[in-house]
Design a protein around this motif. Sequence first.
Motif, PDB file in Angstrom:
ATOM      1  N   ALA A  78       0.875  -1.168   0.000  1.00 52.40           N
ATOM      2  CA  ALA A  78       0.000   0.000   0.000  1.00 52.40           C
ATOM      3  C   ALA A  78       0.910   1.214   0.000  1.00 52.40           C
ATOM      4  O   ALA A  78       1.638   1.460   0.963  1.00 52.40           O
ATOM      5  CB  ALA A  78      -0.905   0.015   1.228  1.00 52.40           C
ATOM      6  N   VAL A  79       0.888   1.976  -1.092  1.00 51.34           N
ATOM      7  CA  VAL A  79       1.839   3.053  -1.318  1.00 51.34           C
ATOM      8  C   VAL A  79       1.087   4.364  -1.475  1.00 51.34           C
ATOM      9  O   VAL A  79       0.105   4.445  -2.227  1.00 51.34           O
ATOM     10  CB  VAL A  79       2.687   2.788  -2.578  1.00 51.34           C
ATOM     11  N   ALA A  80       1.540   5.395  -0.770  1.00 50.50           N
ATOM     12  CA  ALA A  80       0.996   6.735  -0.928  1.00 50.50           C
ATOM     13  C   ALA A  80       1.956   7.573  -1.759  1.00 50.50           C
ATOM     14  O   ALA A  80       3.166   7.583  -1.506  1.00 50.50           O
ATOM     15  CB  ALA A  80       0.779   7.390   0.424  1.00 50.50           C
ATOM     16  N   ILE A  81       1.426   8.271  -2.756  1.00 49.70           N
ATOM     17  CA  ILE A  81       2.196   9.219  -3.554  1.00 49.70           C
ATOM     18  C   ILE A  81       1.828  10.615  -3.052  1.00 49.70           C
ATOM     19  O   ILE A  81       0.693  11.062  -3.199  1.00 49.70           O
ATOM     20  CB  ILE A  81       1.879   9.098  -5.054  1.00 49.70           C
ATOM     21  N   LEU A  82       2.795  11.285  -2.434  1.00 50.23           N
ATOM     22  CA  LEU A  82       2.574  12.588  -1.830  1.00 50.23           C
ATOM     23  C   LEU A  82       3.305  13.664  -2.614  1.00 50.23           C
ATOM     24  O   LEU A  82       4.321  13.399  -3.272  1.00 50.23           O
ATOM     25  CB  LEU A  82       3.076  12.601  -0.387  1.00 50.23           C
ATOM     26  N   GLY A 115     -13.662  10.840   5.795  1.00 56.41           N
ATOM     27  CA  GLY A 115     -12.319  10.573   5.311  1.00 56.41           C
ATOM     28  C   GLY A 115     -11.612   9.505   6.126  1.00 56.41           C
ATOM     29  O   GLY A 115     -10.928   8.631   5.582  1.00 56.41           O
ATOM     30  N   GLU A 116     -11.800   9.553   7.433  1.00 60.69           N
ATOM     31  CA  GLU A 116     -11.206   8.532   8.294  1.00 60.69           C
ATOM     32  C   GLU A 116     -11.801   7.161   8.008  1.00 60.69           C
ATOM     33  O   GLU A 116     -11.098   6.142   8.018  1.00 60.69           O
ATOM     34  CB  GLU A 116     -11.406   8.910   9.763  1.00 60.69           C
ATOM     35  N   GLU A 117     -13.097   7.112   7.725  1.00 55.84           N
ATOM     36  CA  GLU A 117     -13.740   5.841   7.405  1.00 55.84           C
ATOM     37  C   GLU A 117     -13.179   5.250   6.113  1.00 55.84           C
ATOM     38  O   GLU A 117     -12.920   4.046   6.026  1.00 55.84           O
ATOM     39  CB  GLU A 117     -15.252   6.043   7.268  1.00 55.84           C
ATOM     40  N   VAL A 118     -12.985   6.099   5.106  1.00 50.75           N
ATOM     41  CA  VAL A 118     -12.436   5.612   3.838  1.00 50.75           C
ATOM     42  C   VAL A 118     -10.987   5.160   4.034  1.00 50.75           C
ATOM     43  O   VAL A 118     -10.565   4.144   3.483  1.00 50.75           O
ATOM     44  CB  VAL A 118     -12.547   6.697   2.752  1.00 50.75           C
ATOM     45  N   GLY A 119     -10.227   5.889   4.842  1.00 50.15           N
ATOM     46  CA  GLY A 119      -8.862   5.460   5.147  1.00 50.15           C
ATOM     47  C   GLY A 119      -8.839   4.102   5.813  1.00 50.15           C
ATOM     48  O   GLY A 119      -8.003   3.237   5.473  1.00 50.15           O
ATOM     49  N   ALA A 179      -1.831  12.713   6.647  1.00 49.85           N
ATOM     50  CA  ALA A 179      -2.557  11.914   7.633  1.00 49.85           C
ATOM     51  C   ALA A 179      -3.191  10.685   6.975  1.00 49.85           C
ATOM     52  O   ALA A 179      -3.177   9.590   7.549  1.00 49.85           O
ATOM     53  CB  ALA A 179      -3.631  12.764   8.313  1.00 49.85           C
ATOM     54  N   LEU A 180      -3.751  10.845   5.780  1.00 52.44           N
ATOM     55  CA  LEU A 180      -4.312   9.698   5.061  1.00 52.44           C
ATOM     56  C   LEU A 180      -3.207   8.714   4.721  1.00 52.44           C
ATOM     57  O   LEU A 180      -3.375   7.501   4.874  1.00 52.44           O
ATOM     58  CB  LEU A 180      -5.020  10.162   3.793  1.00 52.44           C
TER      59      LEU A 180
END
Length: 230
Positions: free
Chosen positions: A34-38, A178-182, A203-204
């Motif tokens: 699981a990768v975040a692109i920031l 947003g927290e629920e989707v995260g 934070a996400l």
Amino acid sequence: MTTPLIELCEVSRKYDDGPPALHDTSLTVRAGEAVAILGPSGSGKSTLLNLIAGLDRPDTGTVTVDGVRVDGLGEAASARYRRDRIGMVFQFFNLLDDLTVADNVVLSAQLAGMPRGEARRRAAELLGTLGVDRHARAYPGRLSGGERQRVAVARALMNRPPLLLADEPTGALDSASGEEVGALLTDLNADGQTIVVVTHDPALARSCTSRTVRLVDGRITEDVRPEAVR
């Protein structure tokens, strides 16, 4: 070492006369990550996602996803590639307002040739798992933002894609939704789903991914993997 699910090799993309949106960018993502692109606006995040999805082509370099050379596909082959291998979740949901929730979810499977009965069963299963089955006969406009995003995730997962791409999936949501989707993305990854999330929200990224890649001016400036933060 297993073959990467995603492999970008020295990819560059430039639009018009401006600076490159991506410049000699290389990136690998393995199945199950699981990768975040920031990065800030204009950093190349959306370009990177579009190249992985086959919605755009690099000027130089190669893009390989699940064994497919995406940068070499024609228009029809790109559409089949997205249908079969990619699930996409967008900031503004992209649901069809004149179709019910269930019909929105079923549509991608029907386009892929899944028998109607099987598609309906699969949709019902996903909507139940994601906690929105009670809205199956409702229209998207009657749902909250968080509920619509759950429906969008169900649609993205209909064809069991090896890769889920999420483009600012909480950008149009309030903080609670947003927290629920995260949390939902975290659960999906725990079940083995490979996820790439493009977001401006650290934070996400912290909540639902275990690796962060930071882009600045079309270049990767940071790639923090799980082993680097233990």
